[in-house]
Design a protein around this motif. Structure first.
Motif, short mmCIF file in Angstrom:
data_model
loop_
_atom_site.label_atom_id
_atom_site.label_comp_id
_atom_site.label_asym_id
_atom_site.label_seq_id
_atom_site.Cartn_x
_atom_site.Cartn_y
_atom_site.Cartn_z
N SER A 23 0.80 -1.21 0.00
CA SER A 23 0.00 0.00 0.00
C SER A 23 0.83 1.27 0.00
O SER A 23 2.01 1.27 0.37
N VAL A 24 0.18 2.33 -0.45
CA VAL A 24 0.70 3.69 -0.34
C VAL A 24 -0.39 4.47 0.39
O VAL A 24 -1.55 4.46 -0.02
N ARG A 25 -0.01 5.14 1.45
CA ARG A 25 -0.96 5.84 2.31
C ARG A 25 -1.25 7.26 1.83
O ARG A 25 -0.44 7.88 1.15
N THR A 26 -2.39 7.78 2.27
CA THR A 26 -2.70 9.19 2.10
C THR A 26 -2.04 9.95 3.25
O THR A 26 -1.40 9.35 4.11
N ASP A 28 -3.80 11.39 5.49
CA ASP A 28 -4.76 11.29 6.60
C ASP A 28 -4.33 10.17 7.54
O ASP A 28 -4.34 9.01 7.18
N ASP A 29 -3.94 10.54 8.75
CA ASP A 29 -3.48 9.56 9.72
C ASP A 29 -4.52 9.30 10.80
O ASP A 29 -4.30 8.46 11.67
N GLY A 30 -5.62 10.01 10.78
CA GLY A 30 -6.62 9.95 11.84
C GLY A 30 -7.11 8.55 12.16
O GLY A 30 -7.89 7.98 11.43
N GLY A 31 -6.64 8.00 13.26
CA GLY A 31 -7.08 6.70 13.73
C GLY A 31 -6.40 5.50 13.10
O GLY A 31 -6.68 4.36 13.47
N TYR A 32 -5.51 5.74 12.15
CA TYR A 32 -4.88 4.61 11.44
C TYR A 32 -4.08 3.71 12.39
O TYR A 32 -4.23 2.49 12.38
N GLY A 33 -3.22 4.32 13.20
CA GLY A 33 -2.36 3.53 14.09
C GLY A 33 -3.14 2.66 15.05
O GLY A 33 -2.83 1.48 15.22
N GLU A 34 -4.17 3.22 15.64
CA GLU A 34 -5.00 2.46 16.58
C GLU A 34 -5.71 1.32 15.87
O GLU A 34 -5.82 0.20 16.39
N GLN A 87 -11.33 -2.08 6.42
CA GLN A 87 -11.09 -2.05 4.97
C GLN A 87 -11.84 -0.89 4.33
O GLN A 87 -11.28 -0.16 3.50
N ARG A 88 -13.11 -0.73 4.69
CA ARG A 88 -13.90 0.38 4.13
C ARG A 88 -13.28 1.73 4.51
O ARG A 88 -13.17 2.63 3.67
N ARG A 89 -12.86 1.85 5.75
CA ARG A 89 -12.25 3.11 6.18
C ARG A 89 -10.92 3.34 5.47
O ARG A 89 -10.58 4.47 5.11
N GLY A 90 -10.17 2.27 5.25
CA GLY A 90 -8.90 2.38 4.51
C GLY A 90 -9.11 2.93 3.11
O GLY A 90 -8.39 3.82 2.67
N ARG A 91 -10.11 2.41 2.41
CA ARG A 91 -10.40 2.90 1.05
C ARG A 91 -10.89 4.34 1.08
O ARG A 91 -10.56 5.13 0.20
N TRP A 94 -7.42 6.23 4.26
CA TRP A 94 -6.01 6.01 4.54
C TRP A 94 -5.15 5.60 3.36
O TRP A 94 -3.92 5.72 3.42
N TYR A 95 -5.72 5.05 2.31
CA TYR A 95 -4.90 4.52 1.22
C TYR A 95 -5.08 5.31 -0.07
O TYR A 95 -6.19 5.56 -0.51
N GLU A 96 -3.95 5.68 -0.68
CA GLU A 96 -3.94 6.23 -2.03
C GLU A 96 -4.21 5.10 -3.01
O GLU A 96 -4.93 5.25 -3.97
N ARG A 97 -3.53 3.97 -2.73
CA ARG A 97 -3.68 2.77 -3.57
C ARG A 97 -3.15 1.58 -2.79
O ARG A 97 -2.34 1.72 -1.89
#
Length: 117
Positions: A23-26, A28-34, A87-91, A94-97
């Protein structure tokens, strides 16, 4: 100099499966780590889960490889309710691709340097 506190998942008796998530992230880091920590906790409860390796490049590419005893274990993880929500939140956030590859491992071995090698 290598970091000896980092240990790859041990080789297992084939056949087993690898789920390779790249993956490549956006920004937006909000809540990703948790959420990532929660997913790492939850996947351990999936029967047939064997472990996970992760790597991140300075340029932002991340690779996570989850190892599973069989395809049923991967399907169970894929369909897990909290994982589906992540997964839905990632799309959405959090994820560019990303790519996901599921592979059957036919051969597996390992090496570990011993003192004096």
């Amino acid at each position: 100099m290598s970091d000896h506190s980092i240990t790859p998942v041990a080789a297992h008796e084939p056949p087993y499966y690898a789920a390779v998530f790249t993956s490549v992230r956006t920004d937006d880091d909000g809540g990703y780590g948790e959420t990532a920590e929660r997913m790492e906790e939850l996947v351990k409860d999936i029967p047939g889960y064997l472990g996970m390796d992760q790597a991140h490049t300075p340029g932002g590419l991340s690779i996570t490889v989850g190892y599973f005893r069989d395809a049923d274990a991967i399907r169970e993880w894929s369909g897990h309710a909290e994982h589906r929500t992540a997964q839905r939140r990632g799309r959405a956030e959090w994820y560019e691709r990303y790519t996901l590859h599921i592979a059957r491992v036919e051969r597996s071995h390992e090496f570990e340097r011993t003192p004096g090698d």
